[in-house]
Design a protein around this motif. Structure first.
Motif, PDB file in Angstrom:
ATOM      1  N   LEU A 190       1.195  -1.506   0.062  1.00 38.90           N
ATOM      2  CA  LEU A 190       0.135   0.019  -0.035  1.00 38.90           C
ATOM      3  C   LEU A 190       0.940   0.972  -0.053  1.00 38.90           C
ATOM      4  CD1 LEU A 190      -2.619   0.945  -0.188  1.00 38.90           C
ATOM      5  CD2 LEU A 190      -2.979   1.352   2.707  1.00 38.90           C
ATOM      6  N   LEU A 191       2.387   1.238   0.651  1.00 40.79           N
ATOM      7  CA  LEU A 191       3.243   2.491   0.959  1.00 40.79           C
ATOM      8  C   LEU A 191       3.264   2.612  -0.564  1.00 40.79           C
ATOM      9  CD1 LEU A 191       4.442   4.460   2.282  1.00 40.79           C
ATOM     10  CD2 LEU A 191       6.405   3.108   1.975  1.00 40.79           C
ATOM     11  N   TRP A 192       4.176   2.215  -1.389  1.00 39.50           N
ATOM     12  CA  TRP A 192       3.954   2.265  -2.748  1.00 39.50           C
ATOM     13  C   TRP A 192       2.977   2.332  -3.932  1.00 39.50           C
ATOM     14  CZ3 TRP A 192       8.723   3.431  -1.961  1.00 39.50           C
ATOM     15  CH2 TRP A 192      10.129   2.640  -1.521  1.00 39.50           C
ATOM     16  N   HIS A 193       1.828   1.873  -3.336  1.00 43.76           N
ATOM     17  CA  HIS A 193       0.529   2.136  -4.447  1.00 43.76           C
ATOM     18  C   HIS A 193       0.292   3.496  -4.253  1.00 43.76           C
ATOM     19  CE1 HIS A 193      -3.316   1.427  -6.467  1.00 43.76           C
ATOM     20  NE2 HIS A 193      -4.032   2.590  -4.830  1.00 43.76           N
ATOM     21  N   ASN A 194       0.156   4.186  -2.588  1.00 36.42           N
ATOM     22  CA  ASN A 194      -0.272   5.583  -2.759  1.00 36.42           C
ATOM     23  C   ASN A 194       1.238   6.299  -2.956  1.00 36.42           C
ATOM     24  OD1 ASN A 194      -2.465   4.904  -1.026  1.00 36.42           O
ATOM     25  ND2 ASN A 194      -1.485   4.697   0.877  1.00 36.42           N
ATOM     26  N   ALA A 195       2.423   5.651  -3.479  1.00 35.16           N
ATOM     27  CA  ALA A 195       3.453   6.846  -3.373  1.00 35.16           C
ATOM     28  C   ALA A 195       3.290   7.339  -4.799  1.00 35.16           C
ATOM     29  CB  ALA A 195       4.472   6.891  -2.673  1.00 35.16           C
ATOM     30  N   ILE A 196       3.388   6.355  -5.620  1.00 38.14           N
ATOM     31  CA  ILE A 196       3.300   6.308  -6.937  1.00 38.14           C
ATOM     32  C   ILE A 196       1.855   7.123  -7.423  1.00 38.14           C
ATOM     33  CG2 ILE A 196       2.882   5.112  -9.078  1.00 38.14           C
ATOM     34  CD1 ILE A 196       4.400   2.633  -7.966  1.00 38.14           C
ATOM     35  N   ALA A 197       0.614   7.156  -6.857  1.00 34.38           N
ATOM     36  CA  ALA A 197      -0.371   7.494  -7.334  1.00 34.38           C
ATOM     37  C   ALA A 197      -0.727   8.822  -7.004  1.00 34.38           C
ATOM     38  CB  ALA A 197      -2.062   6.829  -5.802  1.00 34.38           C
ATOM     39  N   VAL A 198       0.445   9.568  -5.423  1.00 34.27           N
ATOM     40  CA  VAL A 198       0.969  10.522  -5.931  1.00 34.27           C
ATOM     41  C   VAL A 198       1.449  11.203  -6.673  1.00 34.27           C
ATOM     42  CG1 VAL A 198       1.454  12.364  -4.344  1.00 34.27           C
ATOM     43  CG2 VAL A 198      -0.332  10.282  -3.176  1.00 34.27           C
ATOM     44  N   ASP A 199       2.476  10.583  -7.396  1.00 33.03           N
ATOM     45  CA  ASP A 199       3.754  10.967  -8.420  1.00 33.03           C
ATOM     46  C   ASP A 199       2.787  11.264  -9.610  1.00 33.03           C
ATOM     47  OD1 ASP A 199       6.224  11.654  -8.530  1.00 33.03           O
ATOM     48  OD2 ASP A 199       6.665   9.305  -9.126  1.00 33.03           O
ATOM     49  N   ILE A 200       2.111  10.275  -9.080  1.00 36.55           N
ATOM     50  CA  ILE A 200       1.461  10.855 -10.732  1.00 36.55           C
ATOM     51  C   ILE A 200       0.520  12.048 -10.619  1.00 36.55           C
ATOM     52  CG2 ILE A 200      -0.889   9.481 -12.955  1.00 36.55           C
ATOM     53  CD1 ILE A 200       0.606   6.962 -11.529  1.00 36.55           C
ATOM     54  N   PHE A 201      -0.321  12.196  -9.868  1.00 39.95           N
ATOM     55  CA  PHE A 201      -1.111  13.698 -10.167  1.00 39.95           C
ATOM     56  C   PHE A 201       0.170  14.402 -10.432  1.00 39.95           C
ATOM     57  CE2 PHE A 201      -2.933  16.963  -6.939  1.00 39.95           C
ATOM     58  CZ  PHE A 201      -3.893  16.569  -7.890  1.00 39.95           C
ATOM     59  N   ARG A 202       0.418  14.558  -8.993  1.00 46.05           N
ATOM     60  CA  ARG A 202       1.670  16.179  -9.347  1.00 46.05           C
ATOM     61  C   ARG A 202       2.699  15.548 -10.438  1.00 46.05           C
ATOM     62  NH1 ARG A 202       3.500  17.191  -3.667  1.00 46.05           N
ATOM     63  NH2 ARG A 202       4.489  18.822  -4.714  1.00 46.05           N
ATOM     64  N   THR A 203       2.775  14.915 -10.896  1.00 45.90           N
ATOM     65  CA  THR A 203       3.619  14.933 -12.209  1.00 45.90           C
ATOM     66  C   THR A 203       2.724  15.689 -13.368  1.00 45.90           C
ATOM     67  OG1 THR A 203       4.690  13.052 -11.743  1.00 45.90           O
ATOM     68  CG2 THR A 203       5.645  14.222 -13.759  1.00 45.90           C
ATOM     69  N   LEU A 204       1.566  15.175 -13.646  1.00 46.18           N
ATOM     70  CA  LEU A 204       0.973  15.993 -14.072  1.00 46.18           C
ATOM     71  C   LEU A 204       0.558  17.857 -14.419  1.00 46.18           C
ATOM     72  CD1 LEU A 204      -1.254  12.855 -14.759  1.00 46.18           C
ATOM     73  CD2 LEU A 204       0.234  13.403 -16.463  1.00 46.18           C
ATOM     74  N   ARG A 205       0.536  17.644 -13.240  1.00 42.77           N
ATOM     75  CA  ARG A 205      -0.304  18.950 -12.611  1.00 42.77           C
ATOM     76  C   ARG A 205       1.601  19.829 -12.503  1.00 42.77           C
ATOM     77  NH1 ARG A 205      -5.462  20.072 -11.370  1.00 42.77           N
ATOM     78  NH2 ARG A 205      -6.428  18.225 -11.324  1.00 42.77           N
ATOM     79  N   PHE A 206       2.055  19.384 -12.540  1.00 41.53           N
ATOM     80  CA  PHE A 206       3.127  19.792 -12.185  1.00 41.53           C
ATOM     81  C   PHE A 206       3.787  20.704 -13.479  1.00 41.53           C
ATOM     82  CE2 PHE A 206       7.972  20.339 -13.006  1.00 41.53           C
ATOM     83  CZ  PHE A 206       8.783  21.473 -12.164  1.00 41.53           C
ATOM     84  N   CYS A 207       3.394  19.585 -14.701  1.00 38.65           N
ATOM     85  CA  CYS A 207       4.100  19.828 -16.592  1.00 38.65           C
ATOM     86  C   CYS A 207       2.211  20.917 -16.783  1.00 38.65           C
ATOM     87  CB  CYS A 207       4.183  18.679 -16.696  1.00 38.65           C
ATOM     88  SG  CYS A 207       5.397  17.807 -16.225  1.00 38.65           S
TER      89      CYS A 207
END
Length: 745
Positions: free
Chosen positions: A640-657
């Protein structure tokens, strides 16, 4: 009106015996009814042209207070069908059956505390029977729209109309049956009814497909049952009579009657039979699901119901803010008080189903005609990706392989790409299998800190470090973003030759299909499947959405094959222009993360932005409540830790770019919350047929059943479309001969 409805039903060609999805119904109407240019298309109905019949009771009259509060400021007509007069709504908005009036002996002002709570079983059964038949009894005593107009169409809400009212006043065109714990979102309801003809008999709702048991499908009464005026006049005179007797439940009775009278039953995914606003299985509701929801059952039972409605109104206000800023979005903090400054796209939240309305508003409600054209699709499947283990451990079935132990192979849903015929547009596609699991980059781990991540899951930092080392060894080519960029280059690479290429699974650039060079980035789409063993994709519905989104924008001849004006992440995006913007859509859990279990779609413009986006190393911030990780075993918490971390990273990456990320409620992360009316081997058909994708499928058997379901429906839709085209082809010379004969006479 009844004659017109019967004519429409005959032209539907016997489709009334099973439910239809919204897309299938719209295609059927467009395909079977020839366009008549002299007939003006139905406009958006007025609020007082819709009548809501709410089944209420005095013992639960507090619910009426909540409904009245949620409808404040709306002039929609409503009538409460009560078992005794309630004190929380005007008497002029209530209807009491004659049997209830007789039993009350005109004691209208009895206090609620004087009621006898110790009812006998016979009295309780009688009350239940009354509740199930009250809406039907109202319809049987108001058998025509004229009857409704004469009694309930007043000049203002709360005033009943007199029989001497002028005949030129408006008339009810739609009737919605609902419960007192059903929330109706009036703007979304009126948006949905815009352009729909009330003279065509139809019933919309959340369809329960139990045809294999009962012989017919029927709507869920709690989700609301929306009837056109033509359907109302067909059904009302027959209810509670020999043709349509009471069958234990009001919705069951109405479904049987609609089936017997040939009224199409259309499944609307925005009418919720259960308040499944937690499709991400997070601790809090996801209000983004409600933006285009028409009705939600049991939502008023939430303790903070009115707060939810108020927050939703604030979210709808984003469209006004965007219009004030000339529909410009940029991935940076701007001056909200300055109309010349673009809005921050990182704080803009919108649903994919409402995006076309937003674009139309940006173009002053004069949108360009939808452009049909070719599409090219690329699929990137992370073969090493698996769903979070605990969700499947809780549903473990003997002799059924868990996702982690299933053999890596192409998912069953990809058979749709071979079997679903693409008749209107030319579609090419290629699929790329990556054996590695999706993971974070080393830069993200360094920016966040292993100790911080370990603390959120109550794990030892050394174990988190060892787990990440295993992920690095399994995915030596880099993070999920690195794999996405490789797939993006393949998506945007020019191909030699034109026309339709070979549709085949591919794993190298040499095997990709030939794509026309004049196909712009706005008509190229990339899908990321993070867990192929448990993610189902409905390509039939997805292609409809991709075509509609791509058709909103026109890439001019001079711009085709050239760079998009939005490649630079610092360039403001104008949603009202003709150039396609950088778009992505997925299931978005408000402003926290993307639920990757249902996949992610991005267009070619977004891919260009991601390729040019500068490297970033923001720390992964997990929300203490929404990303809570208190599962039993260390292995489960690590997953669940890696699942949540990737979920946040996808969101932040798309928004940041600077990618415009749209929320897709029909991309469902968890089948368990969505397919509530399913068995182990038989998924709920209407929910599957209307979904875009569904994550965490329990078994390959379920996924195969879903693929077969949508493939059969696609074949049936193609058969209907061809039959309608043949009918029109035959009708044209006959119509011409008839016109010539009339001229000669």
């Amino acid at each position: 009106m009844v004659a017109a409805a019967n004519s429409t039903d005959a032209e539907l060609g016997g489709l009334e015996d099973k439910y239809l999805t919204l897309a299938e119904y719209d295609d059927t109407i467009r395909g079977t009814l020839p366009p008549k240019p002299w007939r003006k298309a139905p406009a958006r109905p007025l609020p007082d042209e819709v009548l809501v019949l709410v089944m209420a009771s005095r013992s639960l009259q507090d619910r009426v207070t909540l409904l009245e509060g949620s409808w404040s400021g709306s002039s929609i007509r409503r009538v409460y069908l009560v078992d005794d007069w309630v004190q929380t709504a005007p008497r002029s908005l209530q209807w009491l059956p004659k049997s209830a009036m007789d039993s009350n002996n005109n004691n209208d002002n009895n206090d609620n505390n004087n009621e006898n709570n110790n009812k006998s079983s016979g009295a309780a059964f009688s009350d239940y029977w009354d509740a199930q038949s009250r809406q039907l009894e109202f319809m049987s005593t108001h058998q025509t729209i004229t009857d409704l107009d004469r009694r309930w169409m007043g000049e203002t809400t709360g005033k009943s109309a007199s029989s001497s009212a002028p005949a030129s006043r408006t008339s009810f065109k739609w009737v919605l049956l609902a419960d007192d714990d059903t929330w109706v979102q009036v703007p979304a309801l009126l948006d949905f009814l815009t352009g729909r003809d009330p003279a065509a008999a139809v019933l919309f709702g959340f369809m329960l497909s139990d045809a294999h048991v009962l012989g017919y499908d029927y709507p869920c009464g709690g989700a609301g049952m929306l009837m056109s005026a033509a359907a109302y006049e067909l059904l009302a005179p027959r209810l509670l009579g020999p043709e349509c007797p009471l069958l234990a439940f009001n919705d069951l009775t109405l479904g049987f009657c609609a089936h017997s009278r040939g009224v199409p039953l259309v499944h609307h995914p925005g009418m919720y039979c259960a308040p499944d606003l937690n499709r991400a299985m997070r601790p809090q509701e996801n209000l983004l699901d409600l933006q285009k929801a028409v009705a939600v059952h049991r939502l008023p039972a939430f303790g903070h119901f009115l707060d939810l409605v108020g927050t939703l109104k604030i979210m709808h206000g984003q469209s006004q803010a965007l219009l004030q800023h000339r529909c410009l979005l940029v991935a940076s903090t701007g001056d909200d008080s300055n109309p010349a400054s673009p809005l921050d796209s990182r704080r803009f939240f919108w649903t994919v189903d409402a995006f076309a309305d937003l674009v139309a508003a940006c173009r002053a409600h004069a949108p360009l005609p939808v452009r049909a054209g070719a599409l090219h699709l690329e699929f990137l499947l992370f073969g090493g990706g698996n769903a979070v283990a605990k969700y499947h451990d809780d549903r473990a079935v003997p002799l059924m392989a868990k996702p982690s132990s299933r053999a890596g192979r192409w998912p069953e849903w990809m058979e749709q790409l071979r079997r679903i015929p693409f008749t209107k547009e030319d579609v090419t596609w290629a699929a790329h299998w990556v054996s590695a699991p999706p993971r974070l980059s080393s830069r993200q781990i360094e920016a966040t800190g292993l100790e911080v991540l370990a603390e959120t899951a109550e794990l030892d930092a050394s174990k988190v470090r060892a787990s990440f080392s295993k992920l690095q060894a399994a995915a030596p080519r880099g993070s999920w973003l690195s794999e996405l960029k490789r797939a993006a280059r393949a998506l945007l690479a020019p191909r030699k030759g034109k026309g339709r290429g070979r549709r085949k699974f591919s794993s190298s650039a040499e095997e990709t299909p030939q794509v026309s060079d004049d196909l712009g980035p706005g008509r190229r789409w990339l899908f990321l499947d993070f867990a192929p063993a448990t993610t189902f994709v409905n390509m039939f519905e997805t292609l409809r959405l991709l075509r509609s989104l791509s058709g909103l924008y026109h890439e001019r001849a001079g711009e085709v094959g050239t760079e998009s004006p939005y490649e630079d992440t610092r360039t403001a995006v104008d949603l009202g222009s003709e150039a396609p913007p950088p778009l992505a859509f997925a299931y978005e859990y408000f402003d926290l993360n993307v639920e990757q279990a249902a996949g992610l779609w991005i267009n070619g413009v977004a891919a260009q932005r991601l390729l040019r986006c500068p490297p970033h190393h923001h720390p992964i911030s997990l929300h203490p409540e929404s990303h809570a990780n208190d599962w039993e075993t260390e292995e489960q918490r690590m997953h669940l830790l890696w699942h949540n971390a990737i979920a946040v990273d996808i969101f932040r990456t798309l928004r940041f770019c600077g990618v415009i990320l749209l929320h897709a409620p029909r991309m469902v992360p968890h089948a368990l919350t969505y397919l509530t009316y399913s068995t182990f081997r038989r998924p709920h058909n209407p929910s599957v047929a209307s979904a875009l994708s569904i994550g965490n499928i329990a078994s390959r058997e379920q996924m195969r059943a879903m693929s077969q379901l949508v493939t059969k429906r696609a074949a049936r839709a193609l058969h209907r479309r061809k039959a309608a085209e043949n009918q029109r082809r035959i009708a044209r010379p006959l119509q011409a001969n008839r016109s010539a004969t009339q001229v000669n006479h």
